[in-house]
Design a protein around this motif. Sequence first.
Motif, mmCIF file in Angstrom:
data_model
loop_
_atom_site.group_PDB
_atom_site.id
_atom_site.type_symbol
_atom_site.label_atom_id
_atom_site.label_comp_id
_atom_site.label_asym_id
_atom_site.label_seq_id
_atom_site.Cartn_x
_atom_site.Cartn_y
_atom_site.Cartn_z
ATOM 1 N N SER A 106 0.802 -1.228 0.000
ATOM 2 C CA SER A 106 0.000 0.000 0.000
ATOM 3 C C SER A 106 0.830 1.272 0.000
ATOM 4 N N GLY A 107 2.151 1.139 0.145
ATOM 5 C CA GLY A 107 2.997 2.325 0.130
ATOM 6 C C GLY A 107 3.125 2.893 -1.268
ATOM 7 N N ARG A 108 3.384 4.165 -1.348
ATOM 8 C CA ARG A 108 3.572 4.806 -2.646
ATOM 9 C C ARG A 108 4.651 5.880 -2.545
ATOM 10 N N GLY A 109 5.307 6.093 -3.661
ATOM 11 C CA GLY A 109 6.295 7.160 -3.761
ATOM 12 C C GLY A 109 5.811 8.155 -4.787
ATOM 13 N N VAL A 110 5.735 9.416 -4.390
ATOM 14 C CA VAL A 110 5.233 10.459 -5.295
ATOM 15 C C VAL A 110 6.248 11.591 -5.354
ATOM 16 N N PRO A 111 6.329 12.288 -6.496
ATOM 17 C CA PRO A 111 7.275 13.402 -6.604
ATOM 18 C C PRO A 111 6.968 14.493 -5.587
ATOM 19 N N ALA A 112 8.037 15.068 -5.043
ATOM 20 C CA ALA A 112 7.924 16.211 -4.134
ATOM 21 C C ALA A 112 8.958 17.230 -4.587
ATOM 22 N N GLY A 113 8.592 18.012 -5.618
ATOM 23 C CA GLY A 113 9.577 18.868 -6.257
ATOM 24 C C GLY A 113 10.562 17.984 -6.993
ATOM 25 N N ASP A 114 11.846 18.128 -6.680
ATOM 26 C CA ASP A 114 12.850 17.266 -7.304
ATOM 27 C C ASP A 114 13.219 16.099 -6.398
ATOM 28 N N ARG A 115 12.395 15.837 -5.394
ATOM 29 C CA ARG A 115 12.655 14.752 -4.456
ATOM 30 C C ARG A 115 11.513 13.746 -4.474
ATOM 31 N N LEU A 116 11.569 12.788 -3.568
ATOM 32 C CA LEU A 116 10.578 11.721 -3.525
ATOM 33 C C LEU A 116 9.909 11.690 -2.156
ATOM 34 N N ARG A 117 8.579 11.668 -2.181
ATOM 35 C CA ARG A 117 7.803 11.576 -0.949
ATOM 36 C C ARG A 117 7.308 10.130 -0.791
ATOM 37 N N LEU A 118 7.532 9.564 0.390
ATOM 38 C CA LEU A 118 7.059 8.226 0.699
ATOM 39 C C LEU A 118 5.804 8.319 1.556
ATOM 40 N N GLN A 119 4.783 7.579 1.157
ATOM 41 C CA GLN A 119 3.522 7.630 1.878
ATOM 42 C C GLN A 119 2.996 6.213 2.119
ATOM 43 N N VAL A 120 2.571 5.987 3.352
ATOM 44 C CA VAL A 120 1.849 4.765 3.705
ATOM 45 C C VAL A 120 0.639 5.230 4.506
ATOM 46 N N PRO A 121 -0.488 5.471 3.832
ATOM 47 C CA PRO A 121 -1.641 6.090 4.490
ATOM 48 C C PRO A 121 -2.093 5.405 5.768
ATOM 49 N N GLN A 122 -2.201 4.059 5.764
ATOM 50 C CA GLN A 122 -2.748 3.385 6.946
ATOM 51 C C GLN A 122 -1.795 3.436 8.134
ATOM 52 N N GLU A 123 -0.517 3.764 7.872
ATOM 53 C CA GLU A 123 0.456 3.891 8.952
ATOM 54 C C GLU A 123 0.678 5.352 9.345
ATOM 55 N N GLY A 124 0.027 6.267 8.631
ATOM 56 C CA GLY A 124 0.220 7.694 8.897
ATOM 57 C C GLY A 124 1.593 8.189 8.495
ATOM 58 N N LEU A 125 2.248 7.460 7.582
ATOM 59 C CA LEU A 125 3.596 7.842 7.155
ATOM 60 C C LEU A 125 3.528 8.769 5.953
ATOM 61 N N ASP A 126 4.149 9.912 6.071
ATOM 62 C CA ASP A 126 4.255 10.877 4.970
ATOM 63 C C ASP A 126 5.610 11.550 5.143
ATOM 64 N N LEU A 127 6.570 11.144 4.324
ATOM 65 C CA LEU A 127 7.968 11.461 4.589
ATOM 66 C C LEU A 127 8.708 11.792 3.312
ATOM 67 N N VAL A 128 9.531 12.846 3.358
ATOM 68 C CA VAL A 128 10.442 13.157 2.254
ATOM 69 C C VAL A 128 11.866 12.979 2.796
ATOM 70 N N PRO A 129 12.431 11.791 2.646
ATOM 71 C CA PRO A 129 13.740 11.528 3.257
ATOM 72 C C PRO A 129 14.889 12.120 2.456
ATOM 73 N N ASP A 130 15.959 12.458 3.164
ATOM 74 C CA ASP A 130 17.197 12.869 2.499
ATOM 75 C C ASP A 130 18.002 11.643 2.072
ATOM 76 N N VAL A 131 17.894 10.588 2.869
ATOM 77 C CA VAL A 131 18.667 9.366 2.639
ATOM 78 C C VAL A 131 17.747 8.174 2.897
ATOM 79 N N ILE A 132 17.864 7.146 2.073
ATOM 80 C CA ILE A 132 17.139 5.902 2.321
ATOM 81 C C ILE A 132 18.148 4.770 2.483
ATOM 82 N N VAL A 133 18.060 4.074 3.594
ATOM 83 C CA VAL A 133 18.872 2.887 3.846
ATOM 84 C C VAL A 133 17.949 1.684 3.671
ATOM 85 N N LEU A 134 18.150 0.927 2.607
ATOM 86 C CA LEU A 134 17.326 -0.236 2.290
ATOM 87 C C LEU A 134 18.153 -1.486 2.593
#
Length: 322
Positions: A47-75
């Motif tokens: 259910s997570g999605r990544g959407v453009p946020a200007g020239d960056r990426l916004r991560l969203q998981v609605p049911q978790e209340g997550l709405d984040l534009v990270p500087d760094v992602i550690v996968l």
Amino acid sequence: MSRPCIALITDPTSTEGCADYLARAVELLTGTSPVRVDARHFATGGSGRGVPAGDRLRLQVPQEGLDLVPDVIVLYEIPPHRRRALAGFQRLLEHHDVVTLGTGVAAWRIATRKDLTVDRFRRDDIAHMETVVLSRPGVAEAAAAFDKLGRDTWARPVVGTGGDDTFHLTTDGELERATAFYAERGTDWLLSRDAGNITADGRRHQFRVFVLGGRVLHAREHLQSEPDTPCNTCRGAVPVPIAPADLHPRLARLAVAATASMGLPFAGVDLAVENGGVVFEVNVQPAFVDGELPTVAVPYIEAHLNAWAAGRGFRPDTALPA
């Protein structure tokens, strides 16, 4: 410089505990905790999605209340059988030039599927024990491979972790049982000649070498008192730390070459010094053991921060920033 927002994206079904090491490394280096995210949200069908946020990426998981534009992602800490489902997310990170060491879909796939790993080793002349890939073999095909490899072999699944479903085979009966085992599970498997990596006192031993950005970060020797059991720490092998300067130069060069062959910026390479030095496998996301917070986890996070500070993302075929 402001503190970066770091998203630590891991799979909580894993029992390796790497996420805790990495979170602590983030805290030590930045003074703040990362935002922990369940990787399954961004897998195929999640259910997570990544959407453009200007020239960056916004991560969203609605049911978790997550709405984040990270500087760094550690996968990290993604079990091998779950990695393929994250390929789309990796491509999204790459498309948006996100600062991470976690892109590189092809590299992940080649290192995760051991049949592809062996093909790449052959292509790049990476020393390894002779191996035959088997897919639902009949009795005669399995026996022919067993004979060809000297009747002292190791069988392992094409995709596996921690030495699970891995067997030392030296008799026809053992071969027949392994063949039936993999057939029941519909699993392709590999049969490899034994490396003879036994110490004078009868213990199996091999080395785990951590490579980052073309250099050895840290190494350890694994000593397994049960020579017919995989030489993994999770299977009872005792890890003995080795400073990079004390590692045999042949093993260091081989580990770096094997990591480059996979196309990975970071890896844990399993290898033996016998037979002139041979690689067993290249781990995309090697597990940590006690004492490896400063020697492995911190430098790994530091590499992400260096890339962020340099104002650009990281690609597997690009040198790490100094």
